[in-house]
Design an enzyme around this catalytic site. Structure first.
Site, PDB file in Angstrom:
ATOM      1  N   GLU A 153      24.100 -28.961  81.159  1.00 26.97           N
ATOM      2  CA  GLU A 153      24.722 -27.640  81.273  1.00 26.97           C
ATOM      3  C   GLU A 153      26.195 -27.785  81.671  1.00 26.97           C
ATOM      4  O   GLU A 153      26.486 -28.217  82.795  1.00 26.97           O
ATOM      5  CB  GLU A 153      23.994 -26.782  82.323  1.00 26.97           C
ATOM      6  CG  GLU A 153      24.616 -25.400  82.459  1.00 26.97           C
ATOM      7  CD  GLU A 153      23.934 -24.532  83.508  1.00 26.97           C
ATOM      8  OE1 GLU A 153      23.362 -25.081  84.468  1.00 26.97           O
ATOM      9  OE2 GLU A 153      24.003 -23.300  83.371  1.00 26.97           O
ATOM     10  N   HIS A 189      29.886 -19.753  83.054  1.00 28.56           N
ATOM     11  CA  HIS A 189      30.779 -20.922  83.087  1.00 28.56           C
ATOM     12  C   HIS A 189      31.709 -20.914  81.874  1.00 28.56           C
ATOM     13  O   HIS A 189      32.893 -21.236  81.994  1.00 28.56           O
ATOM     14  CB  HIS A 189      29.958 -22.206  83.113  1.00 28.56           C
ATOM     15  CG  HIS A 189      29.045 -22.306  84.299  1.00 28.56           C
ATOM     16  ND1 HIS A 189      29.508 -22.375  85.586  1.00 28.56           N
ATOM     17  CD2 HIS A 189      27.689 -22.298  84.394  1.00 28.56           C
ATOM     18  CE1 HIS A 189      28.484 -22.430  86.425  1.00 28.56           C
ATOM     19  NE2 HIS A 189      27.364 -22.377  85.726  1.00 28.56           N
ATOM     20  N   HIS A 212      21.922 -19.659  79.119  1.00 28.99           N
ATOM     21  CA  HIS A 212      21.945 -18.804  80.314  1.00 28.99           C
ATOM     22  C   HIS A 212      22.926 -17.651  80.098  1.00 28.99           C
ATOM     23  O   HIS A 212      24.048 -17.892  79.627  1.00 28.99           O
ATOM     24  CB  HIS A 212      22.422 -19.587  81.548  1.00 28.99           C
ATOM     25  CG  HIS A 212      21.387 -20.484  82.141  1.00 28.99           C
ATOM     26  ND1 HIS A 212      21.681 -21.429  83.095  1.00 28.99           N
ATOM     27  CD2 HIS A 212      20.043 -20.563  81.930  1.00 28.99           C
ATOM     28  CE1 HIS A 212      20.566 -22.069  83.435  1.00 28.99           C
ATOM     29  NE2 HIS A 212      19.566 -21.568  82.734  1.00 28.99           N
ATOM     30  N   GLU A 247      20.408 -15.386  84.508  1.00 25.49           N
ATOM     31  CA  GLU A 247      20.580 -16.132  85.766  1.00 25.49           C
ATOM     32  C   GLU A 247      21.742 -15.477  86.510  1.00 25.49           C
ATOM     33  O   GLU A 247      22.900 -15.822  86.278  1.00 25.49           O
ATOM     34  CB  GLU A 247      20.886 -17.598  85.435  1.00 25.49           C
ATOM     35  CG  GLU A 247      21.007 -18.483  86.644  1.00 25.49           C
ATOM     36  CD  GLU A 247      21.614 -19.840  86.307  1.00 25.49           C
ATOM     37  OE1 GLU A 247      21.028 -20.849  86.671  1.00 25.49           O
ATOM     38  OE2 GLU A 247      22.693 -19.884  85.699  1.00 25.49           O
TER      39      GLU A 247
HETATM   40  C1  LER Z   1      24.869 -23.178  88.371  1.00 23.06           C
HETATM   41  O1  LER Z   1      26.086 -22.543  88.423  1.00 23.06           O
HETATM   42  C2  LER Z   1      24.111 -22.860  87.143  1.00 23.06           C
HETATM   43  O2  LER Z   1      24.576 -22.196  86.247  1.00 23.06           O
HETATM   44  C3  LER Z   1      22.746 -23.400  87.080  1.00 23.06           C
HETATM   45  O3  LER Z   1      22.139 -23.098  85.869  1.00 23.06           O
HETATM   46  C4  LER Z   1      22.790 -24.880  87.352  1.00 23.06           C
HETATM   47  O4  LER Z   1      21.545 -25.445  87.365  1.00 23.06           O
HETATM   48 MN    MN Z   2      23.382 -21.685  84.497  1.00 23.94          MN
END
Ligand code: LER
Ligand code: MN
Length: 272
Positions: A153, A189, A212, A247
Site C-alpha cells: 500500500e 494517500h 481503500h 477506511e
Molecule cells: C494507513 O494510513 C492506512 O491507510 C492503512 O491502510 C495501512 O495499513
Molecule cells: Mn489504507
C-alpha cells in the site's frame, strides 16, 4: 465493485481506529443493513484472537473478508520489515505468516502498509531496502500456495518515506517480478502524493486487487474534496470488480460515517 468496511479486532489497542471495533456480530449486522457486502480486518497479533469465533461470526453473516491489514504490528508493537535488528525482522516475518494463515481461512488478501518501516538516511537506505524486498518476497512466497495475495500500500510522506506513490510501487513490483505481489491504492494517500488519481490507477491496472477509500480529510467519501466519480470511472475502465474498503475516521460517529460512505459511493456507482 463491492463495498467493504474496516473492523479492528480486539487485539488492536490504539485509541482511535479507522473502522468499527468491539462487537463483531453487531457490526456485521449493521454493515449489512447499510449495504456493505464484505469486511476488512485490522489485526495486531492473530495468536491473541479467538480465530474460530471470528470466522464463525463473519461466516454466519455471509460476509466475505476482502483483505487483512496489520498496521498495529508497527504502530503498537514497533516491529518493521526494515528494522536493523535481524531478530525483529525475523519476528515480524513470523507475525505476518500468522496474518497470512488467518487470511487463508477467509480467502482474503493481506496488505503491507506502515509495517514496511522507515528507510534510514544515507548509505544504509539501500541495505534497508534490500531487507524490505526480502521481507515482501518471503511473505509473498508463503502466501502463494495458500491463495493469499500480498499487497503493497503506497502511503503519504507523513506516514512513510518509501513507496509514496502508486507509480513507485509499480516500478518496484516490476523489478521484483513476483506473481503473488500486488498494489493497494488508498485515495487518502493518493490525494496527497499523486498528480492525477485516475492516471495512476490506470498505470497500475495489472497490480490492483484491492482499494481503500477515504476522502481528503480522511472522513467518509463525500466529506472532503476528492473526485470519487473520476476515481470510480477509472476503476471501471480498468475492469476492477473487486472490493473497495471504506477506511475512514469514525466521525461524526461510527454509524454515520459507515452509512454516509455507503450512500455516497453507491449513488456514484449507480450513475456510472
Ligand atoms: C494507513 O494510513 C492506512 O491507510 C492503512 O491502510 C495501512 O495499513
Ligand atoms: Mn489504507
Amino acid at each position: 465493485m463491492k463495498l467493504s468496511y474496516l473492523f479492528a479486532t480486539d487485539d488492536c489497542r490504539a485509541k482511535r481506529v479507522l473502522g468499527f471495533r468491539g462487537d463483531l456480530d453487531k457490526s456485521c449486522a449493521e454493515l449489512k443493513s447499510f449495504g456493505y457486502e464484505g469486511v476488512e480486518l485490522m489485526v495486531r497479533n492473530p495468536r491473541e484472537l479467538d480465530q474460530a469465533g471470528i470466522v464463525r461470526t463473519i461466516t454466519q453473516h455471509g460476509l466475505p473478508v476482502a483483505d487483512i491489514g496489520a498496521a498495529p504490528i508497527f504502530g503498537e508493537d514497533k516491529l518493521s520489515l526494515t528494522d536493523p535488528d535481524p531478530e525483529v525482522r525475523q519476528a515480524i516475518r513470523g507475525r505476518l505468516r500468522d496474518v497470512v494463515d488467518l487470511a487463508a481461512r477467509f480467502g482474503a488478501q493481506v496488505h503491507v502498509g506502515s509495517l514496511r518501516g522507515r528507510l534510514p538516511e544515507g548509505t544504509q537506505a539501500q541495505e534497508a531496502l534490500a531487507w524490505l524486498k526480502e521481507g515482501l518476497l518471503d511473505i509473498a512466497e508463503y502466501g502463494q500456495p495458500k491463495g493469499v495475495r500480498v499487497l503493497l500500500e503506497p502511503l503519504n510522506h507523513f506516514e512513510a518515506n518509501v513507496f509514496l506513490t502508486v507509480l513507485e510501487a509499480v516500478e518496484f513490483l516490476r523489478s521484483l517480478n513476483h506473481p503473488n505481489l500486488g498494489i493497494l491504492p488508498d485515495t487518502f494517500h493518493m490525494n496527497i502524493e499523486e498528480g492525477c488519481l485516475p492516471a495512476s490507477l490506470m498505470a497500475a491496472r495489472e497490480y490492483i486487487t484491492h482499494v481503500h477509500f477515504a476522502d481528503s480529510n480522511r472522513w467518509y467519501p463525500g466529506a472532503g474534496h476528492i473526485n470519487f466519480r473520476e476515481v470510480l470511472e477509472a476503476l471501471r475502465l480498468i475492469g476492477y470488480e473487486r472490493f473497495i474498503t471504506i477506511e475512514v475516521k469514525q466521525e461524526p460517529d461510527p454509524e454515520t460515517a459507515a452509512r454516509r460512505a455507503a450512500q455516497t459511493v453507491r449513488a456514484l456507482l449507480d450513475t456510472l
